[in-house]
Scaffold this motif. Structure first.
Motif, short mmCIF file in Angstrom:
data_model
loop_
_atom_site.label_atom_id
_atom_site.label_comp_id
_atom_site.label_asym_id
_atom_site.label_seq_id
_atom_site.Cartn_x
_atom_site.Cartn_y
_atom_site.Cartn_z
N HIS A 36 8.69 6.48 20.16
CA HIS A 36 7.79 6.24 19.03
C HIS A 36 7.64 4.74 18.85
O HIS A 36 8.36 3.95 19.46
CB HIS A 36 8.34 6.88 17.74
N ILE A 37 6.69 4.35 18.00
CA ILE A 37 6.49 2.94 17.67
C ILE A 37 6.62 2.79 16.16
O ILE A 37 5.94 3.48 15.40
CB ILE A 37 5.10 2.45 18.13
N ASP A 38 7.50 1.90 15.73
CA ASP A 38 7.74 1.69 14.31
C ASP A 38 7.00 0.45 13.81
O ASP A 38 6.95 -0.58 14.50
CB ASP A 38 9.24 1.52 14.02
N ILE A 39 6.43 0.57 12.60
CA ILE A 39 5.80 -0.58 11.95
C ILE A 39 6.51 -0.82 10.63
O ILE A 39 6.52 0.05 9.75
CB ILE A 39 4.31 -0.33 11.68
N ASP A 40 7.13 -2.00 10.48
CA ASP A 40 7.79 -2.35 9.23
C ASP A 40 6.75 -2.98 8.30
O ASP A 40 6.24 -4.06 8.56
CB ASP A 40 8.93 -3.34 9.50
N VAL A 41 6.43 -2.27 7.22
CA VAL A 41 5.38 -2.74 6.31
C VAL A 41 5.93 -3.47 5.09
O VAL A 41 5.18 -3.82 4.18
CB VAL A 41 4.52 -1.54 5.84
N THR A 42 7.24 -3.71 5.08
CA THR A 42 7.89 -4.28 3.89
C THR A 42 7.20 -5.55 3.39
O THR A 42 7.02 -5.73 2.18
CB THR A 42 9.37 -4.60 4.20
N ALA A 43 6.81 -6.44 4.29
CA ALA A 43 6.25 -7.73 3.88
C ALA A 43 4.73 -7.69 3.68
O ALA A 43 4.13 -8.71 3.33
CB ALA A 43 6.60 -8.80 4.91
N MET A 44 4.11 -6.55 3.89
CA MET A 44 2.65 -6.46 3.77
C MET A 44 2.21 -6.51 2.30
O MET A 44 2.78 -5.84 1.45
CB MET A 44 2.13 -5.19 4.44
N GLU A 45 1.18 -7.31 2.05
CA GLU A 45 0.64 -7.43 0.71
C GLU A 45 -0.77 -6.83 0.66
O GLU A 45 -1.33 -6.45 1.68
CB GLU A 45 0.61 -8.91 0.30
N ILE A 46 -1.33 -6.76 -0.54
CA ILE A 46 -2.68 -6.21 -0.70
C ILE A 46 -3.67 -7.01 0.15
O ILE A 46 -3.70 -8.24 0.11
CB ILE A 46 -3.10 -6.24 -2.18
N GLY A 47 -4.44 -6.31 0.95
CA GLY A 47 -5.40 -6.96 1.84
C GLY A 47 -4.91 -7.11 3.27
O GLY A 47 -5.70 -7.38 4.17
N ASP A 48 -3.60 -6.95 3.49
CA ASP A 48 -3.05 -7.07 4.84
C ASP A 48 -3.35 -5.82 5.66
O ASP A 48 -3.51 -4.72 5.10
CB ASP A 48 -1.54 -7.29 4.79
N SER A 49 -3.40 -5.99 6.98
CA SER A 49 -3.63 -4.85 7.87
C SER A 49 -2.94 -5.08 9.21
O SER A 49 -2.66 -6.22 9.58
CB SER A 49 -5.14 -4.63 8.08
N VAL A 50 -2.68 -3.99 9.91
CA VAL A 50 -2.08 -4.04 11.25
C VAL A 50 -3.00 -3.29 12.19
O VAL A 50 -3.43 -2.17 11.89
CB VAL A 50 -0.67 -3.40 11.26
N HIS A 51 -3.32 -3.93 13.32
CA HIS A 51 -4.19 -3.31 14.33
C HIS A 51 -3.37 -2.96 15.57
O HIS A 51 -2.22 -3.40 15.71
CB HIS A 51 -5.33 -4.25 14.69
#
Length: 234
Positions: free
Chosen positions: A149-164
């Motif tokens: 699997h692939i894990d994405i740590d979103v802890t530091a993501m703020e409003i407006g941030d995105s991951v591609h």
């Protein structure tokens, strides 16, 4: 890679609803194994073991897994396989058929890999909305190199941030086939629905006046009858 799980199977002859019905009555599930440079072989596997191994409704969420398939234990024939398809009864959710895909460890394969979200984003704590847009991606590599699997740590993501997709981290031996610009996860600002004031607030009063006007109509219509002159006396 996680520890390899062994699945035992028995080769079988015959096909069709009648044969499959008899197998299920014996606590077995019809299956088939096929693949590149591999002659398709009809099998039967233990229903109880398969139900424990593959929980209903979780096929799309399971980690990529290589299985060691042993056909006819006495023959000691082992094949490395992945699950190609699991068919279930639409009402009881019991497994009705399994497709195994045989792989060669020295040949690359294309496989789906589940994307998992880890942690709680700062943006969510501040009222944002996290959207998980892409739940799996396709990769190409040797069977043993495919990540479970692939894990994405979103802890530091703020409003407006995105991951591609292009931001995902995979081993150098793994090629991602999914569009690099595709969005995987983002955090949107909360949407506040504002109610607009109703236009023409005097409309109800105008509507209420209409019945009163309508009531006056019959009285007006009666006037001509009252205005008729009495017949002249001779």
């Amino acid at each position: 890679m996680s520890q390899t799980i062994t699945i035992t199977a028995t080769s079988r002859e015959g096909a069709g609803k009648g044969v499959n019905r008899k197998l299920r009555a014996q606590g077995l599930i019809p299956a088939v194994v096929y693949g590149h440079h591999y002659d398709a072989l009809s099998l039967s596997v233990n229903a109880t073991e398969m139900d424990k191994l593959f929980r209903p409704g979780h096929e799309d969420m399971q980690d990529y897994q290589l299985y060691k398939l042993i056909v006819n234990a006495a023959d000691e024939k082992e094949t490395m396989v992945v699950i190609k398809d699991i068919q279930r009864d639409p009402i009881k959710d019991r497994i009705r058929h399994i497709d195994f895909f045989a792989v060669r460890m020295d040949e690359k394969i294309i496989a789906p890999v589940h994307v998992r979200i880890m942690g709680k984003a700062i943006g969510v704590k501040n009222g944002g909305i996290l959207r998980h847009l892409l739940h799996e991606i396709k990769v190409k590599s040797l069977p043993a190199d495919v990540p479970p699997h692939i894990d994405i740590d979103v802890t530091a993501m703020e409003i407006g941030d995105s991951v591609h997709v292009k931001d995902l981290h995979v081993p150098a031996s793994v090629q991602i086939l999914t569009d690099a610009e595709a969005g995987v996860v983002n955090i949107m600002a909360p949407i506040v629905a504002k109610e607009e004031k109703t236009e023409g607030e005097g409309a109800p009063a105008a509507a209420a006046a209409k019945p009163a006007a309508a009531k006056a109509a019959p009285a007006a219509a009666a006037k001509p009858a009252a205005a008729k002159a009495a017949p002249a006396k001779k």
